[in-house]
Design a protein around this motif. Structure first.
Motif, PDB file in Angstrom:
ATOM      1  N   ASN A   1       0.845  -1.192   0.000  1.00 25.57           N
ATOM      2  CA  ASN A   1       0.000   0.000   0.000  1.00 25.57           C
ATOM      3  C   ASN A   1       0.884   1.247   0.000  1.00 25.57           C
ATOM      4  O   ASN A   1       1.250   1.777   1.057  1.00 25.57           O
ATOM      5  CB  ASN A   1      -0.916  -0.012   1.233  1.00 25.57           C
ATOM      6  N   ASP A   2       1.241   1.711  -1.194  1.00 27.64           N
ATOM      7  CA  ASP A   2       2.121   2.863  -1.313  1.00 27.64           C
ATOM      8  C   ASP A   2       1.536   4.098  -0.637  1.00 27.64           C
ATOM      9  O   ASP A   2       2.278   4.905  -0.049  1.00 27.64           O
ATOM     10  CB  ASP A   2       2.384   3.189  -2.787  1.00 27.64           C
ATOM     11  N   ALA A   3       0.241   4.256  -0.717  1.00 28.67           N
ATOM     12  CA  ALA A   3      -0.398   5.442  -0.143  1.00 28.67           C
ATOM     13  C   ALA A   3      -0.199   5.508   1.360  1.00 28.67           C
ATOM     14  O   ALA A   3       0.007   6.593   1.926  1.00 28.67           O
ATOM     15  CB  ALA A   3      -1.890   5.448  -0.484  1.00 28.67           C
ATOM     16  N   SER A   4      -0.251   4.357   2.019  1.00 29.43           N
ATOM     17  CA  SER A   4      -0.064   4.375   3.468  1.00 29.43           C
ATOM     18  C   SER A   4       1.385   4.707   3.828  1.00 29.43           C
ATOM     19  O   SER A   4       1.648   5.350   4.850  1.00 29.43           O
ATOM     20  CB  SER A   4      -0.466   3.028   4.077  1.00 29.43           C
TER      21      SER A   4
ATOM     22  N   ASP B   1       3.333   6.687   1.977  1.00 29.76           N
ATOM     23  CA  ASP B   1       3.439   8.121   1.728  1.00 29.76           C
ATOM     24  C   ASP B   1       2.835   8.939   2.864  1.00 29.76           C
ATOM     25  O   ASP B   1       3.338  10.008   3.213  1.00 29.76           O
ATOM     26  CB  ASP B   1       2.745   8.482   0.411  1.00 29.76           C
TER      27      ASP B   1
ATOM     28  N   GLN C   1       5.263   7.228  -6.570  1.00 30.39           N
ATOM     29  CA  GLN C   1       4.634   7.446  -5.280  1.00 30.39           C
ATOM     30  C   GLN C   1       5.253   8.668  -4.626  1.00 30.39           C
ATOM     31  O   GLN C   1       6.365   9.090  -4.965  1.00 30.39           O
ATOM     32  CB  GLN C   1       4.765   6.220  -4.382  1.00 30.39           C
TER      33      GLN C   1
END
Length: 448
Positions: free
Chosen positions: A308-311, A313, A386
């Motif tokens: 989960n790249d968003a988490s 970031d 990302q």
């Protein structure tokens, strides 16, 4: 010797080497008939029809990300050649390659560090094909003079983005303590004091001495970065104008600043045995506020977050940090840096050169898109990355400097010596004295 076909590996291993951070035209039909030696001396290696139906041995790092593994498959499909992989464990990569090399064993293609010091270790000017006349060199620009380069000649194609060294930090932890993003070593010392008071359950700075190489980042790569603009610090060492063990020089001062952080209790209690893997997990989880490391760590962070790249970031940021300013350091990554060793088999040498053509030509664009990373060749659009990689890209482009050890012979011994500082077995001056001795010995051996 362990030989296998390349197979998918977890992206978690893509950062296993810091001490240790890309491929666009189909195999050209302009390659030539038999010939041996370097490219500039033997143009027959660079003309004629494409070589097909041969098996090429590739010594490669087991930390190769999936994008590189897929690139290898694409090359095989396009060329009709087969790559036979010799898997070099990421954890022992430098020593394993050098040990095998010393026996006289040679692959047809070698994935290896681009640092001058590492190329000298393999006697590159005598053992590698000179690739200076290839078209990728102009596209690499300045990188071609720094990665895989000796005496003005380029012996390697560097498609993997350089490893950028700086500081990973947990955004929430710093915010909770009322701290801004640190930029200097004075900031690190101040933030350590504040974190110990306001966030007593959090490790201010995680140090991973148990992995053997991470302590080099905070003890010198980061601190010295601002002093090596234009490679000036390394050049002063090479010219004899300065010494690595000058008491007031950047290396000694960096080691002293590092020792001061340790003495102030800024590191984890198991800093001498802590691991790189744990350092990243703890920063991601907020158990540690900061860790100094390289950009090759991002795949591990992403893997720790379940992809989960968003988490990642949302939780983690990156900044350059140096002695008194926010300057990042960088070094050529071994992942995606390729050489053509001289083997005496001119057909395979020519086929290996065609491999270089492919990975810097027809295969390059697809590789960049899959890797979602910073291109090393001009004329290639940067893909959507990302957020954390965007921060790293910004630090790289905003005045990042080549790490001092990239150009200084004998600096491969810095890791074990800096580990002694972390363990309290040597002080800063003693470490620098030994590193200076190693440099002099290596320079004498190289005849420089």
């Amino acid at each position: 010797m362990y030989i296998s076909r390349a197979r998918g590996r977890s992206a978690a291993f893509a950062a296993a080497l810091v001490a240790t951070s890309l491929l666009a035209t189909a195999c050209s039909n302009t390659m030539g008939s038999a010939g041996s030696g370097d490219a500039s001396a033997d143009s027959s290696l660079f003309g004629g029809s494409a070589v097909t139906g041969v098996t090429l041995t590739l010594w490669h790092n087991t930390a190769d990300p999936q994008a590189l593994l897929d690139l290898y498959k694409a090359y095989e499909k396009e060329s009709g050649n087969t790559l036979q992989f010799v898997d070099i464990p990421a954890s022992t990569f430098p020593t394993t390659v050098q040990t095998k090399w010393a026996t006289g064993a040679r692959p047809d293609i070698l994935e290896w560090h681009g640092n001058r010091t590492d190329l000298l270790a393999l006697n590159g000017s005598q053992t590698m094909v000179d690739l200076s006349s290839m078209s990728f060199v102009a596209k690499e620009g300045q990188l071609a003079t720094l990665s895989g380069s000796l005496d003005g000649k380029t012996y390697a194609a560097t498609i993997g983005m350089p490893t950028v060294f700086g500081l990973f930090y947990n955004k929430s932890v710093l915010a909770a303590a009322g701290l801004s993003v640190p930029q200097t070593y004075a900031d690190l010392a101040h933030d350590c004091t504040v974190l110990k008071a306001k966030e007593p359950g959090v490790i201010p700075l995680y140090e991973a001495g148990g992995s053997g190489w991470p302590q080099q980042v905070l003890s010198s790569f980061d601190y010295v970065a601002q002093y090596n603009k234009g490679n000036t610090y390394a050049a002063s060492i090479l010219s004899g104008e300065a010494k690595l063990n000058d008491p007031n020089g950047p290396l000694v001062k960096g080691l002293e600043a590092y020792a001061a952080l340790k003495s102030a209790g800024c590191f984890n209690s198991d800093s001498a045995t802590g691991t790189w893997e744990t350092s990243l997990k703890d920063v991601l989880a907020g158990k540690a506020a900061m860790v100094a490391n390289g950009s090759d760590s991002v795949p591990m962070l992403d893997a720790d977050a379940g992809g989960n790249d968003a988490s990642v970031d949302a939780a983690v940021g990156f900044t350059g940090v140096s002695a008194t300013s926010a300057v990042a350091g960088y070094a050529p990554s071994p992942l995606g840096t390729y050489y053509v060793p001289k083997t005496g088999d001119t057909t395979k040498e020519r086929a290996a050169i065609q491999f270089i053509e492919y990975v810097t030509g027809a295969g390059y664009g697809a590789y960049i898109d899959e890797a979602a990373t910073i291109p090393t060749l001009s004329g290639t659009a940067t893909p959507k990355m990302q957020g954390l990689m965007q921060q790293i890209d910004a630090a790289y482009r905003d005045g990042a400097t080549l790490t001092w050890n990239s150009q200084v012979p004998g600096s491969g011994n810095f890791g074990p010596e800096s580990a002694k500082l972390l363990a309290g077995q040597e002080d800063a001056q003693a470490v620098a004295d030994k590193v200076q001795d190693y440099y002099l010995q290596a320079s004498a051996a190289a005849g420089s």
